[in-house]
Design a protein around this motif. Sequence first.
Motif, short mmCIF file in Angstrom:
data_model
loop_
_atom_site.label_atom_id
_atom_site.label_comp_id
_atom_site.label_asym_id
_atom_site.label_seq_id
_atom_site.Cartn_x
_atom_site.Cartn_y
_atom_site.Cartn_z
N PHE A 1 -7.42 9.66 -0.92
CA PHE A 1 -6.60 8.45 -0.80
C PHE A 1 -7.45 7.20 -1.04
O PHE A 1 -7.01 6.26 -1.71
N GLU A 2 -8.66 7.18 -0.49
CA GLU A 2 -9.54 6.03 -0.70
C GLU A 2 -9.86 5.84 -2.18
O GLU A 2 -9.90 4.71 -2.68
N GLU A 3 -10.11 6.94 -2.88
CA GLU A 3 -10.39 6.85 -4.31
C GLU A 3 -9.17 6.32 -5.07
O GLU A 3 -9.30 5.48 -5.96
N ASN A 4 -7.99 6.80 -4.69
CA ASN A 4 -6.76 6.38 -5.37
C ASN A 4 -6.41 4.93 -5.10
O ASN A 4 -5.58 4.35 -5.83
N SER A 5 -6.99 4.34 -4.06
CA SER A 5 -6.64 2.96 -3.71
C SER A 5 -7.50 1.93 -4.43
O SER A 5 -7.30 0.73 -4.22
N ARG A 6 -8.45 2.36 -5.23
CA ARG A 6 -9.36 1.41 -5.90
C ARG A 6 -8.61 0.45 -6.80
O ARG A 6 -8.87 -0.76 -6.81
N SER A 7 -7.66 0.95 -7.56
CA SER A 7 -6.89 0.07 -8.44
C SER A 7 -6.03 -0.89 -7.63
O SER A 7 -5.80 -2.04 -8.04
N PHE A 8 -5.57 -0.45 -6.45
CA PHE A 8 -4.76 -1.30 -5.58
C PHE A 8 -5.57 -2.52 -5.11
O PHE A 8 -5.11 -3.66 -5.19
N THR A 9 -6.79 -2.30 -4.63
CA THR A 9 -7.61 -3.42 -4.15
C THR A 9 -8.04 -4.33 -5.29
O THR A 9 -8.06 -5.55 -5.13
N ASN A 10 -8.36 -3.74 -6.43
CA ASN A 10 -8.76 -4.58 -7.57
C ASN A 10 -7.62 -5.46 -8.05
O ASN A 10 -7.85 -6.57 -8.54
N LEU A 11 -6.38 -4.96 -7.93
CA LEU A 11 -5.22 -5.74 -8.36
C LEU A 11 -4.91 -6.87 -7.40
O LEU A 11 -4.79 -8.04 -7.81
N HIS A 12 -4.78 -6.55 -6.12
CA HIS A 12 -4.30 -7.54 -5.14
C HIS A 12 -5.40 -8.48 -4.66
O HIS A 12 -5.11 -9.52 -4.07
N LEU B 1 -14.73 -4.49 -3.54
CA LEU B 1 -13.95 -4.22 -2.33
C LEU B 1 -13.57 -2.75 -2.33
O LEU B 1 -13.26 -2.18 -3.39
N GLN B 2 -13.61 -2.13 -1.16
CA GLN B 2 -13.27 -0.72 -1.06
C GLN B 2 -12.45 -0.49 0.20
O GLN B 2 -12.88 -0.84 1.31
N LEU B 3 -11.28 0.08 0.02
CA LEU B 3 -10.44 0.42 1.17
C LEU B 3 -10.98 1.69 1.82
O LEU B 3 -11.37 2.63 1.12
N GLY B 4 -11.01 1.73 3.14
CA GLY B 4 -11.48 2.90 3.87
C GLY B 4 -10.53 3.29 4.98
O GLY B 4 -9.73 2.47 5.46
N LEU C 1 0.83 -1.21 0.00
CA LEU C 1 0.00 0.00 0.00
C LEU C 1 0.86 1.25 0.00
O LEU C 1 0.61 2.20 -0.76
N ALA C 2 1.88 1.29 0.85
CA ALA C 2 2.75 2.46 0.93
C ALA C 2 3.52 2.69 -0.37
O ALA C 2 3.80 3.83 -0.75
N PHE C 3 3.86 1.61 -1.07
CA PHE C 3 4.64 1.72 -2.30
C PHE C 3 3.78 2.07 -3.51
O PHE C 3 4.21 2.84 -4.37
N GLU C 4 2.54 1.56 -3.55
CA GLU C 4 1.74 1.68 -4.77
C GLU C 4 0.73 2.82 -4.74
O GLU C 4 0.32 3.30 -5.80
N VAL C 5 0.30 3.25 -3.57
CA VAL C 5 -0.70 4.32 -3.49
C VAL C 5 -0.03 5.57 -2.93
O VAL C 5 0.47 5.55 -1.80
N PRO C 6 0.03 6.65 -3.70
CA PRO C 6 0.70 7.86 -3.21
C PRO C 6 -0.04 8.51 -2.05
O PRO C 6 -1.26 8.43 -1.95
N GLY C 7 0.72 9.14 -1.16
CA GLY C 7 0.14 9.88 -0.04
C GLY C 7 0.47 9.33 1.32
O GLY C 7 0.15 9.96 2.34
#
Length: 804
Positions: A233-244, A266-269, A84-90
């Motif tokens: 940040f939650e919006e930017n993490s959508r691709s992260f959850t869909n990938l992993h 799935l949605q990260l919050g 998460l720290a590496f792939e999602v900025p912020g």
Amino acid sequence: MFKNYLKVALRNLWKNRLFSGIGILGLSIAFGVATLLTMDSLHELSYDNFHTNGDRIYQVHITWQTPKGTEVGTSQPTPFAEALAFEVPGVEKITRFLEEEALTIYNEKELGLDAIYVDPDFFEMFSFPILQGTKKNTLVDVSSVVLTKSSATKLFGSESPVGKTVTVLINGKNEPFVVRAVAPDQPENSSIEFDIALPFEKNPEYEETKEHWYAQYHEVYLQLEEQVYAKTFEENSRSFTNLHYEGAVENLKRDGALPNQNGDFLQLGLLPITNKRFVRYNKGYVEISRAKVYVVLGVALLILFIACVNFVNMSIAKSAQRLREIGMRKTLGAEKRQLFFQFWGESLIVFIISLGIGVLLSLFLEDNFQTLFKTGATFDILLTPILIFTTLLLVLLISLIVGGYPALLLSRLTTIQSLKGKLGSSGKNHLRDGLIILQFGIAILLISGTFILNGQIEYMRNKDLGYDKEQVVSFPLNGKKNSYDTVKLLREELKDNQDILAITAADNNLGRGKDGSLSSSVWGFDYKGKSVRTNTLVVDYDYVKTLGLDFKEGRSFDFERENDAYTVIINESMAKELEEHEPLTVQLPAGDSLGYAVIGVVKDYIFQDISKAIEPLTIFLNRESGLTYAYVRVAPSNMADSFLAIQNAYKKIEPNAEFLGSFLDENVDRTFRREKTMAALVTSGSIIAILLSCVGLFAMSMLITNQRIKEIGIRKVIGASVASVTYLLTKDFLKLVLVAFVIATPISWWLANEWLKEYANRVDLSWHFFAVSGVLALLIAVLTISTKTIKSALANPVKSLRTE
């Protein structure tokens, strides 16, 4: 002028000592109670506010769209935080967080400490200072630990712990660690508590799960960079959850789950750390509920309101004695403004005296309040310049409003009215009636709330949980021996004791034991083309027998059958989840092996918090997994002696470990701590509100009887009986109490119904809760009014008619 106002005010207060004393008493109690309750509320609201970067620290959770609805979880897999720290900025800082008990050894001392396994960023993110050692890079070395001051004192005494080596029992092995730093004990208003902090890489699950995304067992906290918002940040993490979680998403689609409003499964919050104290995951939604704080503040305001209303009523009730004084002052040239300030000044003096007494009362009761409501709140939280100034300003405003109304009423009387001693019409007084209705409406609301709260507690306490909670002792296996060896030795030590009926162990406790722990494990797998999630429990032999569980079909684990290590027992809910008519034919998947055969189905029993609905459960006999709690079933006779025998046996096996045994009914009761606190709070508030309402009602009855004193005399002269006069003076008040009951009951029902929705197992909202509340309020009103009305009805009519 001011000196004259003060002198006259003090003289009048002293002249009416009884009236002044009652008024000061009521207000003092109200101020004292309000101070204590405000202290508790501010303490609750201060949780986790001491972190310097608290506005940027969040706990991560994930929302799943399942075929059965939305689910929310805070457990994450081992690789999650780094990815998460590496792939999602912020992300500025991030830490994994796992809390477990750890047996810590130094020389001959053994302590079961509350341990957290965290990453190096933990002490950089959270404002936990370091007393000894250095804060920067504290846990970079995987062989380092941080102790709190109290745990360091227990282990090392007066010695400096920094640089010394302690041993921590992890996965049955003694692991050496060097103490790099000592932190102070966490403040009372911290939701994160620990005795020892260890590197996350040393937790028992790490090696097996460090590359897997399916094992979710720990929490994750992160600190966002400045100018990065949580929603972004939650919006930017959508691709992260869909990938992993691609495989999980495909399974959810296959099983018929519906996506959320964004089209995701799935949605990260992110949950702000300042909301962690108040979060509640209810039916798949993240709810921030400060209901307890609002209830506490509400009770404080209601009590203060009732006391102020009483003061108004009593001021007016006694004002008739001063009407001629007002008339003489007006005849001599006194203005309305001067009369207003004179009467308001008297009220202000009463309020200042009451505030002082109330503060002293709250200081005197502080320790008892902390014990009763199990709060760490202290009076110091109120000693800030802003709060002190606000309090004084509020007292000034309240005295102006409360004392100003009678002052304005009296100062507006004409000179003729004053000299005649007439306060006004003795007819309908809508303000008076409204105040009585409001007072008793509040009282009925609190009384019914008390009955419902206590009814729910009794319901949960007496509910059949599906297991024997009265005759089973549980205690943590907190020694350094292997847990299976400990249970075996317990059986050997206690085999000749006829009062010990059965012994077993499990990797989880029922209820909340003396160590305060409460946890659960969940296993997800595919079965016949659909996803299945079940709670898991690892047990030793005789688990079903010890707890007195009932079988629906099948059998229990057998000492004589070696193959039982590859079998499981499920509950009825799990059998329904599998959708099998013959569950004893089921083979649950187990990786590359043949799987686990279901050998028994036990009837559903409440193995989690009683407020939750019973979920699927699978019970394993896994000798490779450790046990954490022992259970001993004892005979109903000599239970105290049996408890002592268990304690002595365990101390013999683990002489350096603390025995923390308790009966399961005690464990269950500990899960009601929140409800018990609320019940004690509302009950106390009800009693105080009723007492203050009685004072107000007494004042109103005194006002009415004083206004109708001649009417009473005339009625008695023409033959009216004491009973008829008493009924005449009482009926109007009782009508108002009945109106209060009619108004308060639906409000009380609605509030109780909303509160009870939190519980899967809840008491029925029977009519008797509200009927008893109304009858009790009516009886209290009758008794209060009768003290004055009967006395007036018995009085000699000649005295009342001789006043002209």
